[in-house]
Design a protein around this motif. Structure first.
Motif, PDB file in Angstrom:
ATOM      1  N   TYR A   1      37.877  49.679  34.971  1.00 18.07           N
ATOM      2  CA  TYR A   1      38.949  48.934  35.633  1.00 18.07           C
ATOM      3  C   TYR A   1      38.473  48.278  36.928  1.00 18.07           C
ATOM      4  N   SER A   2      37.296  48.679  37.413  1.00 18.69           N
ATOM      5  CA  SER A   2      36.768  48.153  38.672  1.00 18.69           C
ATOM      6  C   SER A   2      35.661  47.125  38.454  1.00 18.69           C
ATOM      7  N   GLN A   3      35.453  46.690  37.222  1.00 20.00           N
ATOM      8  CA  GLN A   3      34.356  45.770  36.918  1.00 20.00           C
ATOM      9  C   GLN A   3      34.459  44.496  37.763  1.00 20.00           C
TER      10      GLN A   3
ATOM     11  N   LEU B   1      29.305  46.818  37.516  1.00 17.54           N
ATOM     12  CA  LEU B   1      30.283  47.784  37.991  1.00 17.54           C
ATOM     13  C   LEU B   1      29.889  48.192  39.405  1.00 17.54           C
TER      14      LEU B   1
ATOM     15  N   ILE C   1      42.692  54.527  47.390  1.00 14.95           N
ATOM     16  CA  ILE C   1      43.129  53.137  47.431  1.00 14.95           C
ATOM     17  C   ILE C   1      44.564  53.083  47.952  1.00 14.95           C
TER      18      ILE C   1
ATOM     19  N   ALA D   1      33.594  54.382  42.339  1.00 13.33           N
ATOM     20  CA  ALA D   1      34.993  53.986  42.091  1.00 13.33           C
ATOM     21  C   ALA D   1      35.820  55.252  41.884  1.00 13.33           C
ATOM     22  N   PRO D   2      37.078  55.222  42.382  1.00  7.45           N
ATOM     23  CA  PRO D   2      37.729  54.193  43.183  1.00  7.45           C
ATOM     24  C   PRO D   2      37.095  54.092  44.576  1.00  7.45           C
ATOM     25  N   SER D   3      37.203  52.896  45.172  1.00  8.75           N
ATOM     26  CA  SER D   3      36.607  52.700  46.490  1.00  8.75           C
ATOM     27  C   SER D   3      37.339  51.591  47.224  1.00  8.75           C
TER      28      SER D   3
ATOM     29  N   PRO E   1      41.913  53.501  40.591  1.00  4.58           N
ATOM     30  CA  PRO E   1      41.380  52.218  41.056  1.00  4.58           C
ATOM     31  C   PRO E   1      42.488  51.299  41.558  1.00  4.58           C
ATOM     32  N   ALA E   2      42.093  50.225  42.218  1.00  2.46           N
ATOM     33  CA  ALA E   2      43.058  49.256  42.736  1.00  2.46           C
ATOM     34  C   ALA E   2      43.914  48.703  41.606  1.00  2.46           C
TER      35      ALA E   2
ATOM     36  N   VAL F   1      33.412  47.485  48.178  1.00  3.16           N
ATOM     37  CA  VAL F   1      32.538  47.319  47.015  1.00  3.16           C
ATOM     38  C   VAL F   1      31.096  47.604  47.417  1.00  3.16           C
TER      39      VAL F   1
ATOM     40  N   ASP G   1      38.039  54.580  35.301  1.00  2.00           N
ATOM     41  CA  ASP G   1      37.987  54.223  36.716  1.00  2.00           C
ATOM     42  C   ASP G   1      36.966  53.117  36.973  1.00  2.00           C
TER      43      ASP G   1
END
Length: 732
Positions: free
Chosen positions: A394-396, A402, A108, A406-408, A61-62, A411, A391
């Motif tokens: 951490y992207s919440q 959510l 990412i 993810a990862p993406s 993830p970012a 959004v 993954d």
């Protein structure tokens, strides 16, 4: 890490670009071990002395970037060694990502480019600094995909121009930044470097191509099974000659209704249509391997008149899953169903779970939940499951939801998919005794619950959550949404399931007040669901209070699995009515049938899986189309390989072999045996790394079990057609 991030210049890239890095090192004496840590923005492919070594880094993830730790000892020799690294750098551009013009959506990037290598055990001079040479490669073209925009680009490579770049454009690299995660004053880097949490992907050379037909300068190949691989083709010819590779899941054809597939390996009146890689040759021999693996079963190779195909094979790649479960039956078709399910699952496991290898290659939450269940049913390797949980966590998003994938690079939100993350956390905890990990994610759980709670209306029901309220791919449901306007009862039921799951998780770690709060809200919602959507005339639930009558199997199934209906007798009555009206209700997709199986199991009607609902017959029909993996759904069959359709893996292990966890951490094993369509069958299941051997004879009723000594288990036999079962239990 002592190596430094290096690139061609200290400037963000605005377009995708290929950069090659090279360093020659002199090794006087080969040491016993040589290990490096390596990472890149965005992707690397490492070669040592012309041998392919590995690729990466793993998708994250970012804010996080993996480094891979590689033992390169086998590739180092005494004397001169060439370290050569290809790096694809994608731009960080949200608008380009939305237009599928920035690179793979699941990768990412920060767009700063670069390579990082740190040498651990030796002092050969491998760590990246200004002594490395690099060049931006002209002649490496990025072609936007026609069908699979999510996965990035196809390649158009002019080898003469590529070689000219390598010969003439190499210069000393520029240090972009050091490898520290922050400076002494806490100013953070673009990302936090973390060690890869999963193993390296395997690569295995295979040559299964069968020439299907040849005409003019065109060759059509069948790999004979669906694969995710690096195709490798050796061609020879004059400078300027070309080779064009088209990858497809199936032979097919375009009709007025769209793209149609029949028997997958039948070329009659069908053709190979798909994404295309194109290469322009330099004089002599050329070996082409794309930078990123391709998904295919069929490949069409077209060459110019002066070009010959000398060799064509592929390097299969994927997550190195150690499958420990086995299944054998007296009907071989079920063994084939098992094998095809395994292939489907494994093809959807790479550096993340993916929905499908051909089109999106994205880790979608609902898909991941089911794929994780299937994985833990057949193996004790849950590392990719744990990574998937992280993954998404951490992207919440700020609102508590959510993203659905993810990862993406952008959004995308399907609100209900956040509930499947909750179910995934619970499922992981059932198989793995990892209390601290689960406790660390309860804050994420609370924020998800809080989002849905804020959307409860005055009537006590969950209202419009916004975004894309997808539930299932069903004929007549636009975009997979069952209720286009008004209260979506299926989302209410899904939220109840999430609440009860969250309550159970909180109870397991001693958060009693939160457990009670979530349980009270689940009971309140259940009451309102029954009040507003249960149709007394039919004895079934409606999708919406505004519906005239019940229309789907889904509402009945989720009323049971979410415990909207609490009374056991009422649950059985609801499922009996569902069975009686199955032909009148909208059916569940391959993916959703997992929940149908749970509802039938819970109400002691599991035999209806293969009787009324004929779930396994659907898979038999797919085999007649010469599919070697399971498709996405029976509405569109867009994708020929979709991980969520590998349902037989969980069902054959859980209900036919009977093995499943019944306490968190697999501390207690349930061996619950249900009616099956076989006379005799056997297999192996795995519980916390220990194998359980099961052999069942439905004619005599005998059940033979071989279990590890000291295993805490509970045996229950739910078979209705066996009069006097006998149990032969041995330990090892």
């Amino acid at each position: 890490m002592e190596g430094k991030w290096i690139f061609t210049e200290a400037k963000r890239t605005e377009e995708p670009m290929m950069v090659c890095f090279r360093k020659e090192v002199l090794v006087d004496r080969v040491c016993d071990r040589c290990t490096i840590q390596i990472s890149a923005d965005s992707r690397y492919f490492l070669y040592i002395n012309s041998d392919m070594v590995d690729c990466g880094p793993a998708k994250m993830p970012a804010g996080l970037r993996c480094y891979d730790e590689l033992d390169i000892t086998p590739y180092i020799k005494q004397g001169n060694n060439e370290i050569f690294v290809k790096v694809l750098c994608y731009p960080k551009d949200s608008l380009k990502a939305l237009g599928f013009s920035s690179g793979p959506i699941s990768v990412i990037t920060e767009g700063v480019g670069g390579l990082l290598i740190h040498e651990l055990d030796t002092n050969y001079g491998l760590s990246t600094d200004e002594s490395w040479m690099c060049a931006k490669i002209d002649g490496y073209g990025f072609v936007k995909n026609k069908f699979a925009g999510y996965v990035g680009f196809s390649e158009h490579i002019d080898y003469e121009r590529v070689q000219a770049s390598l010969d003439n454009n190499m210069k000393n690299a520029v240090v972009v930044m050091d490898s520290a995660n922050s400076n002494p004053y806490g100013l953070a880097s673009f990302w936090q470097l973390v060690k890869r949490p999963i193993p390296q992907m395997y690569m295995e050379k295979k040559d299964t191509f069968k020439l299907m037909r040849q005409y003019d300068n065109t060759y059509e190949y069948d790999a004979q099974v669906y694969v995710f691989a690096f195709p490798a083709i050796k061609v020879s010819g004059k400078q300027g000659g070309f080779a064009k590779l088209t990858y497809a899941e199936s032979y097919g054809r375009f009709e007025e209704t769209g793209y149609v597939k029949g028997v997958r390996n039948n070329p009659d009146r069908q053709e190979i249509i798909g994404e295309v890689d194109y290469i322009t040759l330099q004089e002599g021999e050329t070996i082409y391997i794309p930078f990123y693996p391709r998904a295919f079963r069929f490949v069409k190779v077209e060459v110019s008149e002066d070009v010959e195909v000398e060799e064509f094979f592929y390097y299969e790649t994927g997550y190195p899953l150690d499958v420990q479960a086995e299944f054998k039956a007296d009907d071989e078709v079920y063994e084939k169903i098992w094998d095809v399910s395994l292939r489907t699952l494994k093809l959807c496991m790479y550096e993340t779970y993916v929905d499908c290898p051909y089109y999106e290659q994205m880790q979608y939450m609902m898909d991941t939940y089911l794929e994780a269940i299937y994985t833990m049913s057949v193996s004790d390797d849950s590392r990719l499951v744990k990574k998937a949980i992280n993954d998404f966590a951490y992207s919440q998003l700020p609102n508590g939801l959510l993203p659905c994938n993810a990862p993406s690079s952008f959004v995308q939100v399907i609100p209900g998919f956040a509930i499947y993350w909750l179910l995934l956390l619970d499922a992981y905890f059932m198989y793995e005794d990892d209390v601290e990990f689960v406790k660390g994610h309860l804050g994420t759980v609370d924020r998800i619950i809080d989002f849905f709670t804020r959307h409860i209306n005055e009537d006590g029901l969950l209202g419009d959550t916004g975004f894309w309220q997808f539930f299932d791919w069903v004929d007549g449901w636009e975009r997979g949404v069952p209720v286009q306007k008004g209260v979506n009862i299926l989302y209410n039921m899904l939220f109840v399931l999430g609440l009860r799951t969250a309550a159970k998780l909180n109870l397991s770690v001693g958060r009693l007040s939160t457990h009670n709060e979530y349980l009270a809200l689940a009971n309140s919602l259940s009451y309102q669901i029954i009040k507003h959507s249960f149709d007394k005339e039919t004895g079934l639930f409606k999708n919406s209070p505004n519906d005239e009558k019940p229309v789907s199997v889904h509402a009945q199934v989720f009323a049971v699995v979410a415990q909207v209906v609490m009374c056991e007798d009422n649950k059985r009555a609801l499922m009996r009515t569902t069975v009686e009206n199955a032909g009148k209700l909208k059916p569940m997709s391959y993916a959703m049938r997992f929940f149908l199986c749970r509802a039938l199991e819970e109400t002691d009607m599991y035999d209806e899986v293969y009787k009324t609902f004929r779930i396994w017959d659907a898979y038999k029909e797919l085999l007649e189309l010469d599919l070697t993996t399971w498709p996405e759904d029976f509405v569109t069959q867009r994708s020929d390989c979709h991980g969520w359709s590998a349902l037989p893996l969980s069902e054959f292990v859980r209900c036919y072999l009977g093995v499943r966890p019944i306490e968190y951490g697999f501390k207690k094993v349930g061996i619950y045996i249900y009616d099956s369509p076989f006379e005799k069958y056997s297999g192996t299941a795995v519980a916390k790394g220990k194998e359980i051997f099961v052999d069942i004879d439905n004619v005599t009723g005998n059940v033979a079990l071989r279990i590890p000594k000291g295993l805490d288990y509970e045996l229950k036999d739910f078979r209705k057609n066996v009069q006097s079962p006998k149990y032969l239990i041995s330990t090892y």
